[in-house]
Design a protein around this motif. Structure first.
Motif, mmCIF file in Angstrom:
data_model
loop_
_atom_site.group_PDB
_atom_site.id
_atom_site.type_symbol
_atom_site.label_atom_id
_atom_site.label_comp_id
_atom_site.label_asym_id
_atom_site.label_seq_id
_atom_site.Cartn_x
_atom_site.Cartn_y
_atom_site.Cartn_z
ATOM 1 N N LEU A 81 -2.752 8.730 -2.118
ATOM 2 C CA LEU A 81 -1.586 7.955 -1.726
ATOM 3 C C LEU A 81 -0.972 8.598 -0.494
ATOM 4 N N PHE A 82 -0.715 7.776 0.539
ATOM 5 C CA PHE A 82 -0.223 8.297 1.816
ATOM 6 C C PHE A 82 1.130 7.672 2.143
ATOM 7 N N ALA A 84 -0.365 12.284 -1.923
ATOM 8 C CA ALA A 84 -0.415 12.604 -3.350
ATOM 9 C C ALA A 84 -1.762 12.166 -3.895
ATOM 10 N N GLN A 85 -2.264 12.904 -4.865
ATOM 11 C CA GLN A 85 -3.540 12.577 -5.483
ATOM 12 C C GLN A 85 -3.306 11.940 -6.850
ATOM 13 N N LEU A 86 -3.807 10.712 -7.032
ATOM 14 C CA LEU A 86 -3.703 10.012 -8.296
ATOM 15 C C LEU A 86 -5.005 10.138 -9.067
ATOM 16 N N SER A 87 -5.008 9.682 -10.309
ATOM 17 C CA SER A 87 -6.159 9.878 -11.185
ATOM 18 C C SER A 87 -7.202 8.771 -11.079
ATOM 19 N N GLY A 88 -6.910 7.723 -10.312
ATOM 20 C CA GLY A 88 -7.865 6.626 -10.169
ATOM 21 C C GLY A 88 -7.665 5.914 -8.849
ATOM 22 N N ALA A 89 -8.583 5.007 -8.543
ATOM 23 C CA ALA A 89 -8.524 4.254 -7.293
ATOM 24 C C ALA A 89 -7.225 3.466 -7.207
ATOM 25 N N LEU A 142 9.653 4.287 5.138
ATOM 26 C CA LEU A 142 8.308 4.741 4.809
ATOM 27 C C LEU A 142 7.320 3.580 4.873
ATOM 28 N N VAL A 143 6.061 3.938 5.126
ATOM 29 C CA VAL A 143 4.925 3.021 5.016
ATOM 30 C C VAL A 143 3.968 3.641 4.009
ATOM 31 N N ALA A 148 -5.507 -0.182 -0.365
ATOM 32 C CA ALA A 148 -4.269 -0.800 -0.839
ATOM 33 C C ALA A 148 -3.144 -0.554 0.153
ATOM 34 N N GLY A 149 -2.240 -1.479 0.208
ATOM 35 C CA GLY A 149 -1.075 -1.416 1.081
ATOM 36 C C GLY A 149 -0.941 -2.748 1.781
ATOM 37 N N VAL A 150 0.091 -2.957 2.570
ATOM 38 C CA VAL A 150 1.110 -1.992 2.938
ATOM 39 C C VAL A 150 2.379 -2.296 2.132
ATOM 40 N N GLU A 151 3.101 -1.232 1.749
ATOM 41 C CA GLU A 151 4.463 -1.354 1.265
ATOM 42 C C GLU A 151 5.344 -0.592 2.241
ATOM 43 N N ALA A 152 6.293 -1.303 2.879
ATOM 44 C CA ALA A 152 7.152 -0.699 3.901
ATOM 45 C C ALA A 152 8.615 -0.861 3.506
#
Length: 382
Positions: free
Chosen positions: A121-122, A135-140, A111-112, A103-107
């Motif tokens: 999540l990076f 960050a670690q999320l609970s799902g894909a 931040l990217v 998933a991505g990109v949101e800029a």
């Protein structure tokens, strides 16, 4: 224990196409895409940027997209890389995840933001590509995040909405959408309603408006219905991003409806039967929808009256439609970018990229294209 089954869209279409069976065989109706219609081309697109990245699975509807900020274009590679380009010059390229990116990109806000199928999540620095936090999320994570109010808002594939601080990645809040046993594999991205509120769509055809700062729910409303007799035929996901225009919230749903909701009184203004997993385009008084069967339809935004319908591209797996200048653009399974007159629905031109078109965006009057085969490109009107 609650279990949630994510069904690939292609498998769903195959299941719905079953036309007869006996104890030892099932006959499947094969759906062939319409041949390219002959047109008298009056307009075309010109490529201004192109780059190849790794391909994605044809069965997995990942919406890897390009984004731009401050004149720099950010490109995500599903194998785990992110790169920044200014014109044709590559400013940096970083290996972000050995597990790939989904998933991505949101800029935005320097931040990217990208994510992967393991829920990681990076956040990268726009200028250097340096990793700022994870960050670690609970799902894909299979749809792009939204940056708003110093928050990174992300919807994981298990139906949890997360908010993280843009500065350090600390989780601020989480909101759990209702559990749905069956749904398509796909998520709508969170969308800004105003400077503070966001809207999130769920597989049960509800939309939720949430305060981006606190995570408090402000509104919830069902916007579509499905009357199928089986679990598959009752699938009613909202996978296309909602669109907010003035007081209207426009949504599309699979095996459901295209709906206009009045945000002021939370009432549905109109709803018309249409099956779509793509974001609608809304420009002026027109709502443009690409349906799952390949029809392009225009509705009047205040009444829902059908303005026109084009069925020349049936079964060509259309992308989301977007408006580029005065023309409507939609991609298909063979990489064609069809140019449509938005006032009549007439095809007036086409250009060609490589692979099924997965994502179209318009930024600063340029068309950003990403395909399943990994062809990422930017186009403009000729």
């Amino acid at each position: 224990m609650n279990r949630k089954f994510k069904i690939p869209f292609a498998l769903t279409i195959l299941t719905l196409a079953l036309v007869g069976c006996s104890s030892n065989k099932v006959k499947v109706e094969k759906v062939k895409p319409n041949p390219l219609p002959k047109i008298v081309e009056t307009t075309a697109l010109s490529p201004v940027f192109s780059q190849s990245v790794s391909s994605t699975s044809a069965k997995d509807p990942l919406r890897l997209q390009l984004d731009a900020s401050n004149g720099v274009v950010f490109v995500v590679d599903p194998k785990g890389k992110v790169a920044a380009y200014q014109g044709k010059q590559r400013l940096w390229e970083k290996n972000v995840s050995k597990l790939g990116l989904s998933a991505g990109v949101e800029a935005k806000d320097n931040l990217v933001i990208v994510g992967n199928a393991k829920g990681q999540l990076f956040a990268l620095d726009q200028a250097t590509g340096e990793q700022k936090w994870t960050a670690q999320l609970s799902g894909a994570i299979i749809s792009p995040s939204l940056i708003i109010n110093n928050r990174v808002i992300t919807v994981s594939n298990d139906g949890t909405v997360f908010a993280h601080n843009t500065s350090d990645g600390q989780q601020v809040w989480a909101y759990n959408l209702p559990n749905v046993q069956f749904s398509l594999r796909g998520n709508a991205s969170p969308v800004a309603v105003d400077e503070r509120a966001i809207v999130v769509a769920s597989p049960n055809a509800y939309i939720y408006i949430i305060d981006s700062l606190t995570g408090n729910p402000l509104m919830q409303r069902r916007v579509a219905l499905s009357d199928g007799r089986s679990d598959i035929k009752r699938l009613n996901d909202i996978d296309g991003d909602p669109v907010v225009v003035g007081q209207f919230l426009i949504t599309t749903s699979y095996q459901g409806q295209v709906t206009a909701l009045n945000l002021a009184n939370q009432q549905v203004v109109w709803s018309e039967n249409s099956s779509s997993t793509k974001r609608p385009e809304v420009v002026g008084n027109g709502v443009f929808v690409a349906s799952t069967d390949g029809k392009l339809t225009a509705y009047e935004i205040t009444t829902g009256d059908k303005l026109w319908e084009n069925d020349q591209l049936l079964n060509r797996k259309l992308s989301n439609p977007v408006m580029l200048g005065t023309n409507l653009i939609v991609g298909d399974l063979d990489g064609y970018l069809h140019i449509v007159d938005p006032s009549s629905g007439q095809l007036i031109g086409r250009s060609k990229t490589s692979g099924e078109v997965r994502s179209l965006r318009v930024i600063d009057n340029q068309l950003y294209v990403a395909t399943q085969k990994g062809a990422v490109s930017i186009w403009q009107n000729r």
